[in-house]
Motif scaffolding. Sequence first.
Motif, PDB file in Angstrom:
ATOM      1  N   GLN A   1       0.818  -1.210   0.000  1.00 17.49           N
ATOM      2  CA  GLN A   1       0.000   0.000   0.000  1.00 17.49           C
ATOM      3  C   GLN A   1       0.859   1.271   0.000  1.00 17.49           C
ATOM      4  O   GLN A   1       0.618   2.185  -0.779  1.00 17.49           O
TER       5      GLN A   1
ATOM      6  N   ILE B   1       2.450   2.034  -3.532  1.00 17.43           N
ATOM      7  CA  ILE B   1       1.690   2.086  -4.789  1.00 17.43           C
ATOM      8  C   ILE B   1       2.096   3.378  -5.502  1.00 17.43           C
ATOM      9  O   ILE B   1       2.011   4.460  -4.939  1.00 17.43           O
TER      10      ILE B   1
ATOM     11  N   PRO C   1       1.582   4.836  -9.059  1.00 20.49           N
ATOM     12  CA  PRO C   1       0.977   4.701 -10.390  1.00 20.49           C
ATOM     13  C   PRO C   1       1.688   5.486 -11.493  1.00 20.49           C
ATOM     14  O   PRO C   1       1.917   4.954 -12.573  1.00 20.49           O
TER      15      PRO C   1
ATOM     16  N   GLU D   1       6.101   0.862 -17.438  1.00 18.27           N
ATOM     17  CA  GLU D   1       5.331  -0.086 -18.249  1.00 18.27           C
ATOM     18  C   GLU D   1       5.418   0.281 -19.731  1.00 18.27           C
ATOM     19  O   GLU D   1       5.509  -0.589 -20.597  1.00 18.27           O
TER      20      GLU D   1
ATOM     21  N   TRP E   1       6.620  -1.593 -23.962  1.00 21.82           N
ATOM     22  CA  TRP E   1       5.816  -1.254 -25.128  1.00 21.82           C
ATOM     23  C   TRP E   1       6.655  -0.596 -26.215  1.00 21.82           C
ATOM     24  O   TRP E   1       6.901  -1.213 -27.258  1.00 21.82           O
TER      25      TRP E   1
ATOM     26  N   ALA F   1       4.985  -9.824 -23.206  1.00 21.91           N
ATOM     27  CA  ALA F   1       3.666  -9.601 -22.587  1.00 21.91           C
ATOM     28  C   ALA F   1       3.604 -10.293 -21.226  1.00 21.91           C
ATOM     29  O   ALA F   1       3.071  -9.753 -20.251  1.00 21.91           O
TER      30      ALA F   1
ATOM     31  N   LYS G   1       5.583  -8.256 -18.840  1.00 20.45           N
ATOM     32  CA  LYS G   1       4.836  -7.034 -18.497  1.00 20.45           C
ATOM     33  C   LYS G   1       3.768  -7.354 -17.452  1.00 20.45           C
ATOM     34  O   LYS G   1       3.585  -6.614 -16.483  1.00 20.45           O
TER      35      LYS G   1
ATOM     36  N   GLN H   1       3.350  -5.857 -13.679  1.00 19.35           N
ATOM     37  CA  GLN H   1       2.150  -5.166 -13.200  1.00 19.35           C
ATOM     38  C   GLN H   1       1.445  -5.912 -12.065  1.00 19.35           C
ATOM     39  O   GLN H   1       0.689  -5.303 -11.311  1.00 19.35           O
ATOM     40  N   ASN H   2       1.662  -7.227 -11.972  1.00 17.56           N
ATOM     41  CA  ASN H   2       0.859  -8.040 -11.060  1.00 17.56           C
ATOM     42  C   ASN H   2       1.588  -8.604  -9.852  1.00 17.56           C
ATOM     43  O   ASN H   2       0.958  -8.908  -8.856  1.00 17.56           O
ATOM     44  N   GLN H   3       2.882  -8.855 -10.009  1.00 16.91           N
ATOM     45  CA  GLN H   3       3.523  -9.681  -9.000  1.00 16.91           C
ATOM     46  C   GLN H   3       4.104  -8.839  -7.873  1.00 16.91           C
ATOM     47  O   GLN H   3       5.234  -8.358  -7.950  1.00 16.91           O
TER      48      GLN H   3
ATOM     49  N   ASP I   1      -5.511  -6.897 -16.315  1.00 16.82           N
ATOM     50  CA  ASP I   1      -4.751  -5.971 -17.160  1.00 16.82           C
ATOM     51  C   ASP I   1      -5.231  -5.961 -18.596  1.00 16.82           C
ATOM     52  O   ASP I   1      -4.889  -5.051 -19.349  1.00 16.82           O
ATOM     53  N   PHE I   2      -5.991  -6.983 -18.999  1.00 18.75           N
ATOM     54  CA  PHE I   2      -6.524  -6.960 -20.354  1.00 18.75           C
ATOM     55  C   PHE I   2      -7.483  -5.769 -20.524  1.00 18.75           C
ATOM     56  O   PHE I   2      -7.575  -5.188 -21.582  1.00 18.75           O
TER      57      PHE I   2
ATOM     58  N   SER J   1      -3.443   0.912 -16.430  1.00 27.04           N
ATOM     59  CA  SER J   1      -2.442   0.725 -15.383  1.00 27.04           C
ATOM     60  C   SER J   1      -2.866   1.417 -14.079  1.00 27.04           C
ATOM     61  O   SER J   1      -2.781   0.845 -12.986  1.00 27.04           O
ATOM     62  N   LYS J   2      -3.350   2.633 -14.198  1.00 21.70           N
ATOM     63  CA  LYS J   2      -3.712   3.373 -12.980  1.00 21.70           C
ATOM     64  C   LYS J   2      -4.994   2.835 -12.332  1.00 21.70           C
ATOM     65  O   LYS J   2      -5.094   2.764 -11.112  1.00 21.70           O
TER      66      LYS J   2
ATOM     67  N   LYS K   1      -5.964  -0.174 -12.391  1.00 22.83           N
ATOM     68  CA  LYS K   1      -5.592  -1.436 -11.749  1.00 22.83           C
ATOM     69  C   LYS K   1      -4.995  -1.171 -10.370  1.00 22.83           C
ATOM     70  O   LYS K   1      -5.364  -1.804  -9.379  1.00 22.83           O
ATOM     71  N   LYS K   2      -4.071  -0.203 -10.306  1.00 28.13           N
ATOM     72  CA  LYS K   2      -3.442   0.089  -9.014  1.00 28.13           C
ATOM     73  C   LYS K   2      -4.456   0.634  -8.020  1.00 28.13           C
ATOM     74  O   LYS K   2      -4.346   0.412  -6.812  1.00 28.13           O
TER      75      LYS K   2
ATOM     76  N   VAL L   1      -6.275  -2.351  -6.581  1.00 26.13           N
ATOM     77  CA  VAL L   1      -5.383  -3.055  -5.639  1.00 26.13           C
ATOM     78  C   VAL L   1      -5.446  -2.357  -4.285  1.00 26.13           C
ATOM     79  O   VAL L   1      -5.643  -2.980  -3.237  1.00 26.13           O
ATOM     80  N   GLN L   2      -5.300  -1.032  -4.322  1.00 32.84           N
ATOM     81  CA  GLN L   2      -5.300  -0.245  -3.087  1.00 32.84           C
ATOM     82  C   GLN L   2      -6.651  -0.324  -2.363  1.00 32.84           C
ATOM     83  O   GLN L   2      -6.693  -0.550  -1.150  1.00 32.84           O
TER      84      GLN L   2
ATOM     85  N   ALA M   1      -1.152  -9.982  -7.624  1.00 32.33           N
ATOM     86  CA  ALA M   1      -2.288  -9.051  -7.652  1.00 32.33           C
ATOM     87  C   ALA M   1      -2.827  -8.972  -9.074  1.00 32.33           C
ATOM     88  O   ALA M   1      -2.687  -7.986  -9.767  1.00 32.33           O
ATOM     89  N   GLN M   2      -3.521 -10.046  -9.469  1.00 33.89           N
ATOM     90  CA  GLN M   2      -3.854 -10.236 -10.876  1.00 33.89           C
ATOM     91  C   GLN M   2      -5.262  -9.746 -11.215  1.00 33.89           C
ATOM     92  O   GLN M   2      -5.455  -9.053 -12.210  1.00 33.89           O
TER      93      GLN M   2
ATOM     94  N   ASP N   1      -4.908  -2.859 -23.580  1.00 34.53           N
ATOM     95  CA  ASP N   1      -3.452  -2.777 -23.654  1.00 34.53           C
ATOM     96  C   ASP N   1      -2.962  -3.366 -24.978  1.00 34.53           C
ATOM     97  O   ASP N   1      -3.167  -4.547 -25.252  1.00 34.53           O
ATOM     98  N   PRO N   2      -2.286  -2.555 -25.816  1.00 31.85           N
ATOM     99  CA  PRO N   2      -1.837  -3.078 -27.116  1.00 31.85           C
ATOM    100  C   PRO N   2      -0.866  -4.250 -26.982  1.00 31.85           C
ATOM    101  O   PRO N   2      -0.776  -5.076 -27.902  1.00 31.85           O
ATOM    102  N   CYS N   3      -0.137  -4.352 -25.863  1.00 29.34           N
ATOM    103  CA  CYS N   3       0.804  -5.471 -25.679  1.00 29.34           C
ATOM    104  C   CYS N   3       0.078  -6.795 -25.509  1.00 29.34           C
ATOM    105  O   CYS N   3       0.681  -7.860 -25.637  1.00 29.34           O
ATOM    106  N   LEU N   4      -1.199  -6.750 -25.145  1.00 28.55           N
ATOM    107  CA  LEU N   4      -1.902  -7.988 -24.796  1.00 28.55           C
ATOM    108  C   LEU N   4      -2.936  -8.378 -25.851  1.00 28.55           C
ATOM    109  O   LEU N   4      -3.712  -9.306 -25.642  1.00 28.55           O
TER     110      LEU N   4
END
Lengths: 404, 404
Positions: free
Chosen positions: A160, A163, A165, A172, A177, A210, A213, A217-219, B147-148, B152-153, B155-156, B159-160, B220-221, B316-319
């Motif tokens: 927390q 975080i 962003p 990221e 990318w 990917a 990435k 973002q997740n781990q 994340d699909f 990014s923001k 998602k965070k 999480v918070q 944190a998926q 996300d274009p990477c995914l």
Amino acid sequence: MSFKQFSSDQDVIDFVQTHTAVFNNSPDLTVTEIGDGNINFVYRVDDGAQSLIVKQALPYIRVIGEAWPLSQDRIRIEAKALKQSEESCPGSVPEVYHYDAASCAIIMADIGQYQSLRQALIERQSLPGVAEELGAYVAKSLFYSSDFYLSSKAKKSIVQDFINPDLCQISEEVYFWDPFCDHERNNVNTPLAARASEWWQDAELKQAVARLKMKFQNQAQVLLHGDLHTGSVFVDPSAEHKVKVIDPEFAFVGPAGFDLGVLIANYLLNLAGQSRAAGEPEERHAYQQVLLSDVNSLWQSLTESFRRLAAEHTQDPCLQSSDIVDAWLSELLTDSLGFAGVEMTRRTLGVAHVADVEQIEDEAARAEAQTMCLDMADLLIKHAGQFSGMPVITAAVGELSFCR
Amino acid sequence: MSFKQFSSDQDVIDFVQTHTAVFNNSPDLTVTEIGDGNINFVYRVDDGAQSLIVKQALPYIRVIGEAWPLSQDRIRIEAKALKQSEESCPGSVPEVYHYDAASCAIIMADIGQYQSLRQALIERQSLPGVAEELGAYVAKSLFYSSDFYLSSKAKKSIVQDFINPDLCQISEEVYFWDPFCDHERNNVNTPLAARASEWWQDAELKQAVARLKMKFQNQAQVLLHGDLHTGSVFVDPSAEHKVKVIDPEFAFVGPAGFDLGVLIANYLLNLAGQSRAAGEPEERHAYQQVLLSDVNSLWQSLTESFRRLAAEHTQDPCLQSSDIVDAWLSELLTDSLGFAGVEMTRRTLGVAHVADVEQIEDEAARAEAQTMCLDMADLLIKHAGQFSGMPVITAAVGELSFCR
């Protein structure tokens, strides 16, 4: 209280005198702006005998201006990360004298006698003990913010607190990318155009990246520095603490392999740069061997330190087995190789290159060194999980950088 | 404002009348406490024509009392999770009429006409379309918090918002620790003592479970329900929305496979229970086939929904590649099988068992069903990564539950 940027030397001096007793009200202080970064203002304050550093974060990116706003929360994160590093690995960062939320500024020790590791490698300096100390620093940073050590609640608390962003979004984009597509921010050396074009169409590469990435973002595995290239590492092999790590404003709780991967990548970028740098071939080749040996030493020191810490201090009863530690370190190695390949790509095709390679003035020779970087990156990203240990990896990347 | 527990029916009525217009100031309201859970107070308020539910969280665990304090933040998390589910999968949860931070209470729709999926399975009901709708619910829950879909923001930010230390700690202990060691909280059926003792000394099992525990704590998926057993799922095959999911107070951003694993495990616990339950063997065996077919349908519906959502809405274009979605779903399956094995273990050896198996009155027969549960758990935990698809898995666990 609203934020005020320091607008004169006197502002900086008043700030330092209000919040520290270092200069004991000396009237003869000089202020020099030394920020060579692109984001913040950094001042050295000096009375001839002693000095310290003031770093102030503005609400936008310094070199771009108000057009690119950036949360000032990054300076809180930097101050907090420096304190965490001092706790987990005493002496590994500049001492923080004062963090001031209202001014978005940190007053910290001056490490002027240290040199950036990047510059030291470019100069082919002998750095006895540095790789080993860096390995121990990474091990402690990993261990003391991991589930092996922290309670469940303490872990969630650092997730927390860190975080981050704005700065994570920059990473990221610029790691995962830009350099994997034909992005307008990229900076591609002309003779490298065809190779870059192939790179941007490699589906196997894109899929592996990917995955990395998503890990980024997740781990939420450990507290990371977030930008641990060799320009964030300062060294003095003769000092008690040979290594000082600075600038953790990109800190966040992320995948354990990220910092290590970025660090290894920067050793390998120097390795590739040496292949076409100025100087005698024998001397350059000998230094390449030193670099590979340093990477091996760093990993060996890291794993030895981590295993010792885990054996002595693991709190969670579920994780108290050397098999679990071995599996964790094995995954760390695999992940770090993938991230190393990503960092090598972004430093070759992306917006921010490194002096280790950019110092090669001849465009064609530089492109040869950059091609080596991409060859290594390709190997590391696609085959990260197939190496049985660090010596096998350094042998393989050595092959790619010598045989030309 | 300090917290006040509702201490009379009138308190509950006043709360409802203040914050909703459902009963239009009807003077004839009855209040019934219907909480069969162990943690909170749940009231049904009824005027004969309409009803609604009030759920209040106390600062400790209801059945234990003040000796086990528990953060009331869980009710904020539950309200927020219900709203997220309503957004990502409209109609999948009871409508929230009002969330009140000061009273730590939620007023929500009554789903009294629905029955718990656990009870429906125990009664061997035919539930056409339920597994498919559950699969679509899980797919949407996963996709829209992954994340699909999220920036990014964003998602965070989730999480918070969903950092849930108290309830995550309970899960970390009761899933990953207690049932894998001789813990005083465990509840082991006497004839199972020798098997339990072996279980607690199985190093391969402990290592695999440690890996899953670290995934639970680190990855944190997606936004998870956190407690998606068949007692949290209510069904009415004749309704427009056949499935209503309740009680997401354990919600947090965690590994995508966790909810799915818990859900599959609860189908398999019922499967094992059927092997020794009352009734004709042919009827029980036929229902076991239905259960396996339901698990296959659930997975097929989930993957079809997820692939469709990813093709249409990935930001996300990477995914944006079907290969990346396939790899993600493959990892989801592997992770969910591991978590399923952990859930089956905790429901067999841990503190909280399930009625699907506990309804078998004869101790020896119950132990046989429980042995099947552990056989399945062993297979799923140790070999999660080795199955090529869900039909192979259901065939394998079917073998373990029929051939006795």
